[in-house]
Design a protein around this motif. Structure first.
Motif, PDB file in Angstrom:
ATOM      1  N   ALA A 273       0.672  -1.378  -0.010  1.00 58.49           N
ATOM      2  CA  ALA A 273      -0.205   0.208   0.156  1.00 58.49           C
ATOM      3  C   ALA A 273       0.791   1.352  -0.410  1.00 58.49           C
ATOM      4  CB  ALA A 273      -0.687   0.094   0.982  1.00 58.49           C
ATOM      5  N   THR A 274       1.853   1.160   1.151  1.00 63.81           N
ATOM      6  CA  THR A 274       2.742   2.282   0.630  1.00 63.81           C
ATOM      7  C   THR A 274       3.445   2.524  -0.401  1.00 63.81           C
ATOM      8  OG1 THR A 274       3.066   2.380   3.236  1.00 63.81           O
ATOM      9  CG2 THR A 274       4.851   3.234   1.941  1.00 63.81           C
ATOM     10  N   CYS A 275       3.851   1.621  -0.865  1.00 56.97           N
ATOM     11  CA  CYS A 275       4.550   1.952  -2.337  1.00 56.97           C
ATOM     12  C   CYS A 275       3.606   2.211  -3.493  1.00 56.97           C
ATOM     13  CB  CYS A 275       5.274  -0.013  -3.313  1.00 56.97           C
ATOM     14  SG  CYS A 275       6.159   0.013  -4.705  1.00 56.97           S
ATOM     15  N   ALA A 276       2.228   2.012  -4.111  1.00 58.90           N
ATOM     16  CA  ALA A 276       1.115   2.196  -4.297  1.00 58.90           C
ATOM     17  C   ALA A 276       0.692   3.660  -4.216  1.00 58.90           C
ATOM     18  CB  ALA A 276       0.642   1.406  -3.946  1.00 58.90           C
ATOM     19  N   ALA A 277       0.888   4.375  -2.975  1.00 54.57           N
ATOM     20  CA  ALA A 277       0.698   5.507  -2.375  1.00 54.57           C
ATOM     21  C   ALA A 277       1.971   6.285  -3.066  1.00 54.57           C
ATOM     22  CB  ALA A 277       0.522   5.505  -1.528  1.00 54.57           C
ATOM     23  N   ARG A 278       3.344   5.774  -2.954  1.00 53.46           N
ATOM     24  CA  ARG A 278       4.548   6.770  -3.092  1.00 53.46           C
ATOM     25  C   ARG A 278       4.703   7.065  -4.290  1.00 53.46           C
ATOM     26  NH1 ARG A 278       7.964  10.712  -1.839  1.00 53.46           N
ATOM     27  NH2 ARG A 278      10.431   9.528  -2.082  1.00 53.46           N
ATOM     28  N   ILE A 279       4.154   5.721  -5.670  1.00 49.69           N
ATOM     29  CA  ILE A 279       4.359   5.494  -6.677  1.00 49.69           C
ATOM     30  C   ILE A 279       3.358   6.859  -7.867  1.00 49.69           C
ATOM     31  CG2 ILE A 279       3.377   4.381  -9.475  1.00 49.69           C
ATOM     32  CD1 ILE A 279       4.758   1.882  -7.359  1.00 49.69           C
ATOM     33  N   ARG A 280       2.249   7.200  -7.113  1.00 49.54           N
ATOM     34  CA  ARG A 280       1.215   8.336  -7.348  1.00 49.54           C
ATOM     35  C   ARG A 280       1.808   9.432  -7.155  1.00 49.54           C
ATOM     36  NH1 ARG A 280      -0.581   7.514 -10.709  1.00 49.54           N
ATOM     37  NH2 ARG A 280      -2.804   6.059 -10.580  1.00 49.54           N
TER      38      ARG A 280
ATOM     39  N   ALA B  73       9.200  -2.811   6.375  1.00 50.37           N
ATOM     40  CA  ALA B  73       7.876  -3.145   5.017  1.00 50.37           C
ATOM     41  C   ALA B  73       7.591  -1.498   4.493  1.00 50.37           C
ATOM     42  CB  ALA B  73       7.331  -3.704   5.619  1.00 50.37           C
ATOM     43  N   ASN B  74       7.394  -0.369   5.564  1.00 54.97           N
ATOM     44  CA  ASN B  74       7.038   1.068   5.053  1.00 54.97           C
ATOM     45  C   ASN B  74       8.003   1.338   4.068  1.00 54.97           C
ATOM     46  OD1 ASN B  74       6.642   3.611   4.696  1.00 54.97           O
ATOM     47  ND2 ASN B  74       4.185   3.153   6.160  1.00 54.97           N
ATOM     48  N   LYS B  75       9.053   1.088   4.286  1.00 48.89           N
ATOM     49  CA  LYS B  75      10.538   1.986   4.022  1.00 48.89           C
ATOM     50  C   LYS B  75      10.845   1.962   2.531  1.00 48.89           C
ATOM     51  CE  LYS B  75      12.647   3.473   8.982  1.00 48.89           C
ATOM     52  NZ  LYS B  75      10.782   3.104   9.413  1.00 48.89           N
ATOM     53  N   GLN B  76      10.672   0.058   2.456  1.00 46.57           N
ATOM     54  CA  GLN B  76      11.258  -0.758   1.675  1.00 46.57           C
ATOM     55  C   GLN B  76      10.148  -0.091   0.885  1.00 46.57           C
ATOM     56  OE1 GLN B  76      10.834  -4.749   2.727  1.00 46.57           O
ATOM     57  NE2 GLN B  76      12.855  -4.231   4.402  1.00 46.57           N
ATOM     58  N   GLY B  77       8.647   0.181   0.690  1.00 42.07           N
ATOM     59  CA  GLY B  77       7.431   0.234  -0.295  1.00 42.07           C
ATOM     60  C   GLY B  77       8.153   1.152  -0.362  1.00 42.07           C
ATOM     61  N   ARG B  78       8.601   2.459   0.110  1.00 42.02           N
ATOM     62  CA  ARG B  78       8.449   4.186  -0.531  1.00 42.02           C
ATOM     63  C   ARG B  78      10.058   4.256  -1.535  1.00 42.02           C
ATOM     64  NH1 ARG B  78      10.117   7.785   1.829  1.00 42.02           N
ATOM     65  NH2 ARG B  78       9.158   9.808   1.296  1.00 42.02           N
ATOM     66  N   LEU B  79      10.883   3.356  -0.857  1.00 44.50           N
ATOM     67  CA  LEU B  79      12.484   3.171  -2.012  1.00 44.50           C
ATOM     68  C   LEU B  79      12.104   2.339  -2.648  1.00 44.50           C
ATOM     69  CD1 LEU B  79      14.398   2.760   0.972  1.00 44.50           C
ATOM     70  CD2 LEU B  79      14.044   5.203  -0.217  1.00 44.50           C
TER      71      LEU B  79
ATOM     72  N   ALA C 264       8.983   2.423  -4.717  1.00 44.75           N
ATOM     73  CA  ALA C 264       8.555   2.807  -5.307  1.00 44.75           C
ATOM     74  C   ALA C 264       9.084   4.284  -6.533  1.00 44.75           C
ATOM     75  CB  ALA C 264       7.381   3.813  -4.263  1.00 44.75           C
ATOM     76  N   THR C 265      10.126   4.488  -5.458  1.00 44.68           N
ATOM     77  CA  THR C 265      10.692   5.678  -6.337  1.00 44.68           C
ATOM     78  C   THR C 265      12.162   4.883  -7.427  1.00 44.68           C
ATOM     79  OG1 THR C 265      10.899   6.058  -4.136  1.00 44.68           O
ATOM     80  CG2 THR C 265      13.245   7.400  -5.149  1.00 44.68           C
ATOM     81  N   ASP C 266      12.327   3.764  -7.273  1.00 44.84           N
ATOM     82  CA  ASP C 266      13.701   3.385  -8.470  1.00 44.84           C
ATOM     83  C   ASP C 266      11.905   2.950  -9.174  1.00 44.84           C
ATOM     84  OD1 ASP C 266      15.927   1.854  -8.650  1.00 44.84           O
ATOM     85  OD2 ASP C 266      15.113  -0.161  -8.277  1.00 44.84           O
ATOM     86  N   ILE C 267      11.556   2.311  -9.569  1.00 43.72           N
ATOM     87  CA  ILE C 267      10.462   1.917 -10.135  1.00 43.72           C
ATOM     88  C   ILE C 267      10.084   3.242 -10.738  1.00 43.72           C
ATOM     89  CG2 ILE C 267       7.603   1.444 -10.980  1.00 43.72           C
ATOM     90  CD1 ILE C 267       8.083  -0.248  -8.300  1.00 43.72           C
ATOM     91  N   VAL C 268       9.895   4.509 -10.314  1.00 44.01           N
ATOM     92  CA  VAL C 268       9.107   5.883 -11.317  1.00 44.01           C
ATOM     93  C   VAL C 268      11.016   6.390 -11.448  1.00 44.01           C
ATOM     94  CG1 VAL C 268       9.014   7.553 -10.809  1.00 44.01           C
ATOM     95  CG2 VAL C 268       7.443   6.231  -9.976  1.00 44.01           C
ATOM     96  N   ARG C 269      11.542   5.638 -11.227  1.00 40.95           N
ATOM     97  CA  ARG C 269      13.137   6.072 -11.715  1.00 40.95           C
ATOM     98  C   ARG C 269      14.074   5.147 -12.898  1.00 40.95           C
ATOM     99  NH1 ARG C 269      18.829   4.672 -11.564  1.00 40.95           N
ATOM    100  NH2 ARG C 269      18.129   2.651 -10.110  1.00 40.95           N
ATOM    101  N   LYS C 270      12.827   3.617 -13.041  1.00 42.88           N
ATOM    102  CA  LYS C 270      13.047   3.131 -14.295  1.00 42.88           C
ATOM    103  C   LYS C 270      12.223   2.594 -15.246  1.00 42.88           C
ATOM    104  CE  LYS C 270      17.142   0.725 -12.177  1.00 42.88           C
ATOM    105  NZ  LYS C 270      17.247  -0.450 -10.651  1.00 42.88           N
ATOM    106  N   LYS C 271      11.336   3.134 -15.120  1.00 46.16           N
ATOM    107  CA  LYS C 271       9.961   2.921 -15.490  1.00 46.16           C
ATOM    108  C   LYS C 271       9.638   4.501 -15.917  1.00 46.16           C
ATOM    109  CE  LYS C 271      10.483  -1.609 -15.832  1.00 46.16           C
ATOM    110  NZ  LYS C 271      10.899  -2.364 -16.655  1.00 46.16           N
ATOM    111  N   LEU C 272       9.298   5.336 -15.671  1.00 49.84           N
ATOM    112  CA  LEU C 272       8.385   6.236 -16.095  1.00 49.84           C
ATOM    113  C   LEU C 272       9.283   7.543 -16.003  1.00 49.84           C
ATOM    114  CD1 LEU C 272       5.947   5.550 -13.057  1.00 49.84           C
ATOM    115  CD2 LEU C 272       5.460   5.287 -16.173  1.00 49.84           C
ATOM    116  N   ASP C 273      10.921   8.119 -15.519  1.00 48.10           N
ATOM    117  CA  ASP C 273      10.961   9.783 -14.937  1.00 48.10           C
ATOM    118  C   ASP C 273      12.641   9.983 -15.558  1.00 48.10           C
ATOM    119  OD1 ASP C 273      11.066  11.863 -14.807  1.00 48.10           O
ATOM    120  OD2 ASP C 273       9.315  12.002 -13.969  1.00 48.10           O
TER     121      ASP C 273
END
Length: 577
Positions: free
Chosen positions: A16-23, A306-312, A314-323
């Motif tokens: 859930a944290t990962c999803a919110a951070r990506i958005r 788990a919360n911290k991992q979700g945030r990080l 998300a940041t890597d996904i956005v870096r590699k896939k979106l931005d």
């Protein structure tokens, strides 16, 4: 061009944290969460307190709902939906609607596995009987609560954090609780002598503890109660059994997909939470993480990491896939935990001594201290029992355990911060912390821990080990208090030549003392130096360690070889348990 699709398997803390951070980082992608249960984000750490009626309303456990994700974050949530398989080659997953049974395939550009953990069940008969429970989800807690009126006696299998929290809350609901633990201590994350304080506290509050015991079977009696049979032959008749012996990663999807899985059964990830597949990330209880002190892989199934991992992730996904934003690597875990039991706070950070004994490359020492949470003259001062471990080569703090009724979490948080920043015991003694009579002292417990350890490293405060005392003086009894008999015993013992000097008052000494100790009160020590042998090392003990330190400095400057038994008789009592 079509939107990038980010699919997340599992909600709660990591997913859930990962999803919110990506958005928050990117408005242009499509995000879908698939959750096997009926709740996408709930406070599973609060479930024991829902059992105990501390949390009264079930809705209070819901951190976020599918509607909130849809309306606030434009994230679609599919609850009661199980991901059945991963097709890595075609970047798609097969999902099943658990209510309708319908299956479909969903394409992804990036996939996040946050499948969490599942309870470990013992290999015994009778686990399917009515009245045998596990507490992992809201439906689990609902089921237990519904039966509480018919539960007078219960067994909790497992004396870890969750098991003991559940035992406490059952006790609050007037249930007589027996806790079974296969090892010889409660709270395996603590070192044994620190766990002794916890066990004593639990017994004082009505819990029956059976340590070093194995359960062989659970059977049902004619009156529908349960009989728990122990390998010792003892049998316990109860109304309910709560299984809480641990959790393991829910890594079946990863294994099916051929992702790398570690020796602990968790998914292996790199510092950006990326799996062995460049299009798949994993976070939370399902992953193995690196311990920042030992650099070893481990499992650490808690919501904070788990919360911290979700945030990080998300940041890597956005870096590699979106931005093109900059990703932040995950440092690993320190092992910081806290638990409250019948008014006692138990907290840890870093590694314990049991772990350090398995790391031959680390040279460590430990100190014990028992300061008050604030100055003694202000009403309500309570002791805090602290054990701190540090590297003797450079003074770096390696870990700490603390327990007490007040001010414990604050001290462990400070120590955790110092460890994360590579701090040393020398930094601790200079730490500038809050002081007012009701909050602390001019020398905060954290400062004191640093001062004791720093004095040791400077050579001003040599330390003796309590386990050496226990190992080498077990033959001495209370009948051997006579000084001549005690000295004769020491001379006959080739392993220990120590003279044990207790510098407390005569009255304190008479109340309780180490059997082989000689009582020389601190205030008369200088006048009685002639009674001590210059040939043998002296080990000094007092109530909590402060007077013994003063005695150590006196004796050192008069040419004696001397060591302090850190933490005094308070620590001795924990080794006796």
């Amino acid at each position: 061009m079509s939107k990038k699709r980010i699919l997340i398997v599992g909600g709660v803390a990591g997913g859930a944290t990962c999803a919110a951070r990506i958005r928050r980082l990117n408005e242009a992608c499509e995000i879908i969460i698939f959750e096997m249960g009926s709740y996408v984000s709930f406070a599973n750490c609060g479930l024991p307190y829902f059992i105990g009626d501390v949390i009264v309303e079930e809705d209070a456990l819901l951190v976020a709902t599918p509607a909130l994700f849809e309306n606030r974050f434009n994230i679609r949530v599919c609850t009661d939906t199980q991901v059945m398989s991963i097709d890595r080659e075609n970047q798609r997953i097969n999902v099943c609607d658990l209510k309708s049974g319908e299956q479909r395939n969903e394409h992804y550009d990036a996939l996040v596995l946050s499948t969490g953990s599942q309870s470990v069940w013992p290999d015994i008969k009778g686990l399917d009987l009515p009245g045998v429970h596990v507490l992992r989800t809201i439906p689990d807690s609902r089921k237990i609560r519904a039966q509480l009126d018919n539960i007078e006696r219960a067994v909790v299998m497992g004396a870890g954090y969750l098991g003991l929290e559940l035992a406490e809350n059952l006790t609050k609901r007037a249930v007589q609780v027996t806790v079974l633990q296969s090892s010889d201590q409660v709270m395996p994350s603590l070192d044994k002598e620190m766990a002794a304080y916890v066990a004593k506290h639990l017994r004082l509050h009505g819990l029956e503890l059976k340590l070093s015991c194995q359960t062989s079977a659970i059977t049902q009696n004619s009156d529908h109660s349960l009989q728990v049979s122990l390998s010792s032959g003892e049998q316990l008749n109860v109304d309910a059994v709560m299984i809480s012996i641990g959790v393991k990663p829910r890594a079946e999807l990863a294994i099916q997909a051929g992702l790398e899985v570690g020796s602990h059964g968790g998914i292996r990830v790199n510092e950006y939470l990326q799996t062995s597949d460049p299009n798949i990330w994993a976070v939370g209880d399902v992953v193995e993480v690196k311990n920042v002190i030992t650099n070893e892989w481990q499992l650490f199934p808690l919501a904070g990491p788990a919360n911290k991992q979700g945030r990080l992730a998300a940041t890597d996904i956005v870096r590699k896939k979106l931005d093109t934003i900059q990703a932040v690597p995950y440092r690993g875990v320190l092992g910081t935990t806290v638990c409250g039991l019948f008014g006692l706070t138990v907290a840890t950070t870093g590694v314990n001594e049991k772990t350090l004994k398995q790391c031959p490359g680390i040279e460590y020492e430990k100190v014990y201290l028992h300061p008050s949470n604030h100055v003694g003259y202000y009403p309500g001062a309570k002791p805090i029992h602290i054990k701190m471990l540090y590297d003797v080569r450079n003074g770096k703090i390696l870990g700490a355990q603390a327990l007490g009724e007040s001010g414990v979490a604050r001290r462990i948080d400070v120590l955790a911060s110092f460890i994360q920043m590579g701090g040393t015991v020398f930094d601790l003694e200079e730490a500038e912390l809050c002081y007012a009579p009701q909050f602390g002292a001019t020398k905060d417990p954290v400062n004191l821990a640093g001062m004791i350890a720093a004095n040791h490293l400077r050579g001003n405060h040599p330390l003796a080990k309590w386990e050496d005392l226990a190992d080498t003086h077990t033959q001495v009894t209370d009948e051997q208090d006579d000084v001549d008999q005690m000295l004769a015993f020491i001379m006959d013992d080739p392993y220990s030549q120590a003279q044990i000097i207790d510098v407390r008052t005569v009255t304190e000494f008479a109340g309780k003392h180490i059997p082989q100790a000689i009582n020389i009160p601190l205030d008369s020590l200088r006048d009685r130096l002639h009674e001590l042998s210059q040939e043998r090392e002296i080990w000094v003990v007092c109530g909590v360690g402060q007077r013994a330190y003063n005695a150590t400095r006196i004796l050192q400057q008069h040419g004696f070889r001397v060591r302090n038994l850190s933490g005094g008789m308070q620590t001795y009592a924990s080794y006796e348990e």
